[in-house]
Write an enzyme that holds these catalytic residues in place. Structure first.
Site, PDB file in Angstrom:
ATOM      1  N   TRP A 170       0.834  -1.209   0.000  1.00  0.00           N
ATOM      2  CA  TRP A 170       0.000   0.000   0.000  1.00  0.00           C
ATOM      3  C   TRP A 170       0.871   1.263   0.000  1.00  0.00           C
ATOM      4  O   TRP A 170       0.577   2.238  -0.691  1.00  0.00           O
ATOM      5  CB  TRP A 170      -0.911  -0.027   1.225  1.00  0.00           C
ATOM      6  CG  TRP A 170      -1.807   1.163   1.377  1.00  0.00           C
ATOM      7  CD1 TRP A 170      -2.848   1.519   0.575  1.00  0.00           C
ATOM      8  CD2 TRP A 170      -1.751   2.156   2.415  1.00  0.00           C
ATOM      9  NE1 TRP A 170      -3.453   2.658   1.041  1.00  0.00           N
ATOM     10  CE2 TRP A 170      -2.802   3.074   2.165  1.00  0.00           C
ATOM     11  CE3 TRP A 170      -0.936   2.347   3.523  1.00  0.00           C
ATOM     12  CZ2 TRP A 170      -3.041   4.166   2.992  1.00  0.00           C
ATOM     13  CZ3 TRP A 170      -1.180   3.440   4.347  1.00  0.00           C
ATOM     14  CH2 TRP A 170      -2.217   4.336   4.086  1.00  0.00           C
ATOM     15  N   HIS A 171       1.970   1.226   0.746  1.00  0.00           N
ATOM     16  CA  HIS A 171       2.864   2.384   0.789  1.00  0.00           C
ATOM     17  C   HIS A 171       3.650   2.545  -0.510  1.00  0.00           C
ATOM     18  O   HIS A 171       3.990   3.659  -0.897  1.00  0.00           O
ATOM     19  CB  HIS A 171       3.845   2.258   1.962  1.00  0.00           C
ATOM     20  CG  HIS A 171       3.242   2.591   3.288  1.00  0.00           C
ATOM     21  ND1 HIS A 171       2.560   1.666   4.056  1.00  0.00           N
ATOM     22  CD2 HIS A 171       3.204   3.754   3.995  1.00  0.00           C
ATOM     23  CE1 HIS A 171       2.133   2.244   5.171  1.00  0.00           C
ATOM     24  NE2 HIS A 171       2.509   3.504   5.153  1.00  0.00           N
ATOM     25  N   GLY A 172       3.971   1.452  -1.169  1.00  0.00           N
ATOM     26  CA  GLY A 172       4.750   1.503  -2.407  1.00  0.00           C
ATOM     27  C   GLY A 172       5.663   0.291  -2.500  1.00  0.00           C
ATOM     28  O   GLY A 172       5.833  -0.443  -1.527  1.00  0.00           O
TER      29      GLY A 172
END
Length: 465
Positions: free
Chosen positions: A357-359
């Site tokens: 989700w963050h990358g």
């Protein structure tokens, strides 16, 4: 206008895009306040959608809204066309598009260098879209097979497009969270449930709580601006850092992680103020006399809870609270087979989803794997702590302190990966302190299989309660 922004940005040491974002972000507070005076349910939904759209446009440009439309329309189409599978479909479609944007924009590099783009807002939007679809999917299931949370949040009826757009783009949470449920948004807009003040007592005053959130935001930003020049991330690849001894390098990692957190504390405090002043953050009344309003839905961080956590297990409960709640409800709990308890697999899978989700930067993935190890190691200490008999109170206090020290050590060590992002810098930074924050949790987990204390015996009277 650009000249004024240039001079303002230079004065506070940020780029013009970041300043533009901050101005729009702070504007969510008066915009959320004005929502209270919009008459009618339909007008409120429209106001939420349009205000979020306009502030996104002013902050990130027109293309940002096009990016937001993609997961929103994919999620809504899944609910309309494939209700029995819309939760899973939206989960993978939403995360797929978010990952594509992360890869295309390489947003982590922009954030690391002090820049900004729309992917942060897209991250929040993705969670909203997915939870809405899963709850609509849950509306098909029989109540007896659902948890209390599922029963509370499930959607029997498909939200209208205007309700859906208002929920997705409501400006108070659009930029940086907190994430909330469609059911709560609808009840808030329509004056139902706890927002039915004629039935549940007087309307709570949000002003005191909002002022506290704003004062907290000001303190956090001031401390961050004071600390950040003294602890730049570039120092980790500097020859000066390499020349330091072990303890100085470890203390620098501690201070770098400590410093970085205050930026997030500032952002979440502004969001908290915005959600409180709108009224959406209200979660009921305390049991004190006289009762006071609670604003838990607005709260995304407990600063003292993070900085003085007695155990790593407490961190998801006090850091990025609403996203942690989302991960628990829609990933962790749904991976546990019925009749069985959650284990390390569910923990690791949840942390992996959080990392993605963050990358897709190696630093994010390593950080969240580290987090799973950190929590598992802390649980081992806690089990030992609980097994200590009351007659050995001093030894129990020593274990409590060790769990606290372990948590702050491994947390700030792990944070480096989240900040520097690249694989080379993460491994080099961890290696500069001999991977101490990785080795200790692994050793504790292995010791947990060897040293298995008996479960504390409950008194007979307690069993009968």
């Amino acid at each position: 206008m650009e000249l004024h922004l240039d001079s303002m940005a230079g004065a506070i040491g940020v780029s013009v895009p970041v300043l533009r974002f901050l101005l729009c972000f702070v504007t969510t507070i008066p915009v959320s306040f004005l929502w209270r005076f919009v008459p009618g349910r339909l007008a409120k939904h429209l106001y939420s959608a349009v205000s979020g759209f306009l502030l996104s446009y002013l902050s990130f440009g027109f293309s940002s809204n096009l990016h937001f439309l993609v997961p929103m329309l994919l999620g809504y189409a899944s609910m309309v066309l494939f209700r029995s599978r819309c939760g899973v479909l939206t989960f993978f479609l939403g995360f797929g598009y978010l990952i594509g944007c992360h890869v295309y924009y390489m947003s982590g590099d922009a954030w690391k260098e002090g820049g900004i783009d729309a992917t942060g807002a897209l991250m929040v939007l993705t969670l909203k879209v997915i939870s809405c679809a899963i709850n609509y999917n849950d509306g098909l299931l029989k109540e007896e097979g659902l948890s209390e949370t599922q029963k509370k949040n499930r959607l029997i009826k498909l939200p209208s497009l205007i309700e859906y757009f208002g929920y997705c783009l409501s400006c108070g949470s659009h930029f940086a969270g907190p994430v909330y449920e469609m059911k709560d948004y609808l009840d808030w807009t329509e004056g139902k449930g706890i927002w039915s003040y004629s039935e549940n007592g007087p309307s709570p005053s949000p002003y005191g709580a909002m002022v506290r959130a704003l004062l907290q935001a000001a303190f956090c930003m001031a401390l961050y601006l004071y600390l950040v020049p003294q602890h730049p991330l570039s120092r980790f690849t500097d020859s000066i850092y390499q020349g330091w001894g072990f303890w100085k390098r470890l203390s620098y990692q501690f201070m770098a992680g400590f410093t970085a957190r205050w930026k997030y504390y500032f952002i979440w405090s502004i969001s908290e103020a915005s959600i409180i002043i709108s009224g959406l953050g209200f979660t009921g009344w305390t049991e004190s006399s006289p009762p006071k309003p609670r604003w838990d839905r607005a709260k995304n961080v407990d600063i003292l809870g993070v900085e003085f956590a007695k155990s790593a297990v407490e961190l998801p409960l006090v850091w990025n609270i609403q996203v942690s709640t989302w991960l628990r409800r829609y990933v962790y709990e749904r991976l546990v087979p019925k009749g069985k308890k959650a284990g390390f697999f569910q923990l690791l899978a949840t942390q992996t989803v959080s990392a993605v989700w963050h990358g897709l930067y190696p630093g994010y993935i390593i950080f969240f794997v580290q987090s799973a190890l950190m929590i598992a190691g802390s649980r081992v200490i806690y089990r030992w702590q609980q097994a200590i008999p009351p007659t050995m109170g001093l030894f129990k206090k020593i274990l409590v302190f060790l769990n606290f020290a372990y948590t702050i050590l491994v947390l700030n060590y792990s944070c480096v990966g989240f900040m520097v992002l690249s694989l080379h810098e993460t491994i080099a930074s961890y290696g500069s302190v001999y991977f101490i924050g990785t080795v200790i949790p692994i050793v504790l987990i292995l010791l947990g299989y060897i040293i298995r204390p008996a479960k504390p015996v409950r008194s007979k009277a307690r069993k009968e309660q």
